[in-house]
Design a protein around this motif. Structure first.
Motif, short mmCIF file in Angstrom:
data_model
loop_
_atom_site.label_atom_id
_atom_site.label_comp_id
_atom_site.label_asym_id
_atom_site.label_seq_id
_atom_site.Cartn_x
_atom_site.Cartn_y
_atom_site.Cartn_z
N ARG A 1 0.84 -1.19 0.00
CA ARG A 1 0.00 0.00 0.00
C ARG A 1 0.88 1.25 0.00
N VAL A 2 0.32 2.24 -0.65
CA VAL A 2 1.01 3.55 -0.71
C VAL A 2 0.00 4.64 -0.40
N TYR A 3 0.38 5.59 0.38
CA TYR A 3 -0.50 6.76 0.65
C TYR A 3 0.27 8.04 0.41
N VAL A 4 -0.48 9.06 -0.14
CA VAL A 4 0.14 10.38 -0.27
C VAL A 4 -0.74 11.38 0.48
N TYR A 5 -0.13 12.22 1.27
CA TYR A 5 -0.86 13.28 2.00
C TYR A 5 -0.27 14.62 1.59
N ASP A 6 -1.13 15.69 1.62
CA ASP A 6 -0.58 17.02 1.36
C ASP A 6 0.05 17.56 2.65
N PRO A 7 0.73 18.69 2.56
CA PRO A 7 1.47 19.18 3.72
C PRO A 7 0.61 19.40 4.98
N SER A 8 -0.67 19.56 4.78
CA SER A 8 -1.51 19.76 5.97
C SER A 8 -2.00 18.44 6.55
N GLY A 9 -1.73 17.44 5.87
CA GLY A 9 -2.16 16.13 6.34
C GLY A 9 -3.42 15.65 5.68
N LYS A 10 -3.83 16.31 4.70
CA LYS A 10 -5.02 15.89 3.99
C LYS A 10 -4.64 14.81 3.01
N PRO A 11 -5.42 13.71 3.03
CA PRO A 11 -5.08 12.60 2.13
C PRO A 11 -5.25 13.01 0.67
N VAL A 12 -4.32 12.57 -0.14
CA VAL A 12 -4.36 12.87 -1.56
C VAL A 12 -4.55 11.59 -2.35
N TYR A 13 -3.86 10.55 -1.99
CA TYR A 13 -3.92 9.34 -2.81
C TYR A 13 -3.76 8.15 -1.89
#
Lengths: 127, 667
Positions: free
Chosen positions: B99-111
């Motif tokens: 599994r892979v997760y991407v979050y933006d700098p504020s911690g909001k999930p992106v992917y």
């Protein structure tokens, strides 16, 4: 006085001769028997006194004594002097003659002829 | 301290020491094993940790790979599915990620990509987590998602130019791998271990160490136990344990055997020997003596010095003395039980010591008074001596065990030791012979004195007669002398017989040895006895031929003998009976047979006819004054001359006396 008759029953001839000689010399009529059988025969002559030796051949003195005493009235009373060489104190045979009431017991070896005469006279006077 | 205690103590000490040594050895080995295991454990732990790290390395690379950072910066603001597909989804497998997760700098999930699921659920991460991520720039943590532990690697996204991550992050990239069965199995394979959850049973023969995984904030997400088998060590442990039991077991067995051996061959004999000596159990010592070990020797020595041995020796000597004593000896204790009886007493009473020892005296010794009255038990000499406490001598009749009796002189006395009476002793001897001798002596005296009476009477009366005569004729003298001569002859004959008897008994008379005219002598004797023969009217048959061989003997003695036998024949012949005198020549002797008719000798009295002073009952009757010495003297004389006299007498036929005169030799 009648001459008294004495019967001597003694097997030793010398002794009986001496006794007879002495008694005749003082006036008795003496007959001698050498053994029991002759003695019994001589009782027929009714002697006034019997001088009896106990140690006799063929028939012992005790038997003869008994037979004399059984010879009726006369036999029961006739004086008998037992002249022997046995000891009257200890000898059983002599002691058992007591029942036939002999007048005297004389022991030859201790007897003198004089004494014998005295005893004969004494027995006769008692009869 | 006693041997058994010493041996027990020794055994105990040995057991203790050996056990201690063995246990120490065991403990040592255990320690070594434990140390070994500890080092193995550390090694395995380190190894496991490094495996986990190595396994997680690709994840880390995926999460922090800056080669695609510039594109990633753009992606955060404008996520391009294709980019995601090419660089995030498709590559997960090669990075061992699922599994892979991407979050933006504020911690909001992106992917989010999870095992092909697109989009997928996101791991629950609070804002604080991102604060921490922002600060740390990289992270390694675990989260529990759907019940599974997932390993995450986090890296902040920056432009490539900031490969050192010095500027503010442009986003967060999380790469994760679930520790599913496959991953766990992989770990287990590489580390040669087993991953156990808390509560799982721990297998044997290996090392166990804990492994914790942590959440993003440092809290323990979980603690696992990693079991790593160490076969050789555990085997050796098991073997060691088995060995231990074996060694201890053998040692204990060995000790027990030794103990038992010592008990049987050392302790027991020593203790038996000691006890026997203490208690003076001589029977035991005697049986120990027979053992062939040192104990037998010891027992023997002790016995040798013991009172027992000395007593036995003393007793043996006493027994020897007692056996040699010619009288019977018996002793009783104070209670009247027999304590001693010698061989002579056994013989006299016809009993055995064994049957009376320890039993009351009355069982061994019964008696009557001299006059045949029974004696009560308590009046027996031994018991009277005990009671009256003084010695006494009694003449009693003792009873043998078989009921026969014998006269005895019994001397009894109390036995005093230290002032008190401890028993009594008696000695007794059979006086049957003495009494017989006494009786014979008395009989002889009676006979002699009796025999002397008649001759004495004859002499006395003859002398009395002579004394009373004043004068005497030859005839009268002869008459008086005859009885005296007879008396003198009788006494002389008696004295002569007595002398002969005494000579025979002492063996002192001399025997002459000269030719003897036997037929002539016999004829002469017949002539001498003629008066007696005629007196009984007896007929005489004689056969006295001249001898062809000469007889050497003592004529005087022969005459006495023949005269005596012939006199008897005449005396006991019936009146008018017949005497026969027949002489015949034999091989070694002349036989003279003298027979008479008459009643004969009673059969029951025949055996005693030659005994001194014996008179057959009918002889007494026929001849009361006979001495009974005649035949005794004749027989004894004849035997001295080397010949013999015998007789036959059957009632109703002749009585025949046969005199056998040996030919003898000239001296």
């Amino acid at each position: 006085m009648d001459t008294k008759k004495i019967l001597i029953i003694e097997d030793d001839p010398h002794l009986s001769q001496l006794m007879r000689g002495h008694l005749e010399a003082i006036g008795f009529a003496v007959e001698v028997a050498m053994d029991g059988e002759q003695g019994i025969e001589a009782l027929e002559h009714a002697p006034d006194l019997i001088l009896l030796d106990i140690m006799l051949p063929k028939m012992d003195g005790l038997t003869i004594l008994k037979m004399i005493r059984e010879k009726g009235d006369w036999g029961a009373k006739v004086p008998i002097i037992i002249v022997s060489n046995l000891n009257p104190d200890t000898d059983e045979i002599l002691k058992s003659t007591a029942m036939y009431t002999p007048a005297y017991y004389l022991v030859k070896a201790e007897l003198s002829l004089q004494e014998m005469t005295d005893k004969v006279r004494g027995a006769l006077s008692l009869a | 301290m006693r041997i058994r205690s010493k041996i027990t103590l020794l055994a105990g000490a040995l057991v203790f020491v050996a056990s201690a040594m063995i246990v120490m050895q065991y403990v040592n080995e255990r320690q070594q094993t434990a140390d070994l295991l500890e080092s193995v454990r550390k090694e395995r732990e380190a190894s496991f940790s490094s495996i986990v790290e190595i396994s997680g390395a690709p994840l880390a690379i995926l999460a922090t790979d800056y080669s695609i950072w510039d594109d990633m910066v753009d992606f955060v603001t404008d996520p391009d599915p294709q980019f995601a597909q090419d660089n995030l989804a498709d590559v997960t497998e090669s990075y061992n990620a699922d599994r892979v997760y991407v979050y933006d700098p504020s911690g909001k999930p992106v992917y989010a990509y999870v095992n092909g699921e697109d989009p997928a659920s996101l791991p629950p991460l609070p804002p604080e987590a991102f604060d921490l991520f922002r600060k740390e720039r990289t992270a390694h943590f675990f989260l529990v998602q759907d019940g599974t532990y997932v390993e995450y690697r986090m890296g902040t996204i920056h432009p490539i130019a900031d490969s050192m991550r010095e500027t503010e992050p442009r986003g967060f990239l999380l790469a994760g791998k679930a520790w599913d069965q496959e991953q766990v199995a992989r770990f287990e394979r590489f580390s040669q271990s087993i991953i156990l959850a808390q509560g799982d049973p721990i297998p044997p023969s290996g090392v166990v160490f804990p492994y914790s995984v942590y959440s993003w904030n440092g809290d323990t997400a979980s603690e696992f136990y990693i079991f790593s088998p160490v076969p050789i060590v555990s085997e050796s442990q098991a073997a060691s344990e088995k060995e231990l039991y074996l060694v201890i077991g053998s040692f204990v067995l060995f000790l027990i055997l030794t103990f038992v051996f010592l008990e049987i061959f050392v302790t027991n004999p020593v203790s038996t020997l000691t006890r026997s000596i203490e208690r003076k159990d001589y029977r035991r010592l005697e049986s120990l003596k027979r053992s062939r070990s040192e104990f037998g020797t010891l027992a023997n020595i002790v016995l040798g010095f013991s009172e027992h041995e000395l007593v036995l020796e003393g007793k043996a000597k006493d027994d020897a003395i007692l056996s040699a004593i010619g009288s019977g000896v018996m002793a009783v204790d104070a209670a009247g039980n027999v304590t001693l009886i010698n061989a002579k007493a056994e013989e006299l009473l016809g009993i055995t010591a064994a049957s009376v020892l320890g039993r009351p005296a009355a069982k061994a010794f019964a008696a009557q008074t001299h006059t045949c009255e029974p004696i009560k038990d308590e009046d027996l000499p031994l018991l009277r001596a005990l009671r009256e406490k003084k010695a006494r001598t009694d003449t009693l009749i003792c009873m043998r065990a078989d009921g026969t009796r014998f006269p005895a002189v019994v001397t009894s006395a109390p036995v005093v030791l230290g002032g008190s009476v401890i028993g009594a002793v008696q000695d007794f001897r059979d006086i049957t012979n003495e009494e017989a001798v006494e009786r014979a002596k008395n009989d002889f005296i009676s006979l002699v004195s009796h025999e002397l009476r008649t001759p004495l009477t004859l002499l006395r009366w003859s002398v009395e007669k002579m004394e009373s005569m004043t004068q005497i004729q030859k005839q009268e003298l002869d008459l008086l002398i005859a009885p005296m001569v007879s008396a003198i002859e009788r006494m002389r004959s008696l004295v002569s017989s007595i002398l002969d008897v005494s000579r025979i008994e002492l063996g002192t008379f001399a025997i002459g040895n000269a030719p003897v005219d036997v037929p002539g002598s016999v004829k002469r004797i017949l002539l001498e006895l003629a008066p007696h023969i005629e007196g009984k009217k007896l007929s005489v048959e004689e056969s006295l031929p001249a001898l062809t061989k000469t007889v050497y003997s003592d004529e005087r003695l022969l005459q006495i003998i023949v005269s005596s036998v012939l006199t008897n024949a005449i005396r006991y012949c019936d009146m008018g009976g017949r005497i026969r005198v027949v002489m015949s020549e034999g091989e070694e002797s002349v036989e003279l047979a003298i027979s008479n008719t008459g009643p004969g000798i009673p059969p029951e009295e025949q055996p005693k006819i030659f005994t001194k002073m014996f008179r057959a009952s009918n002889a007494r009757l026929l001849n009361p004054d006979g001495t009974g010495l005649g035949l005794y003297i004749s027989k004894s004389f004849m035997e001295r001359l080397g010949g013999s006299i015998s007789f036959t007498s059957v009632p109703g036929t002749d009585t025949t006396f046969t005199i056998r005169i040996p030919y003898g030799k000239a001296s």
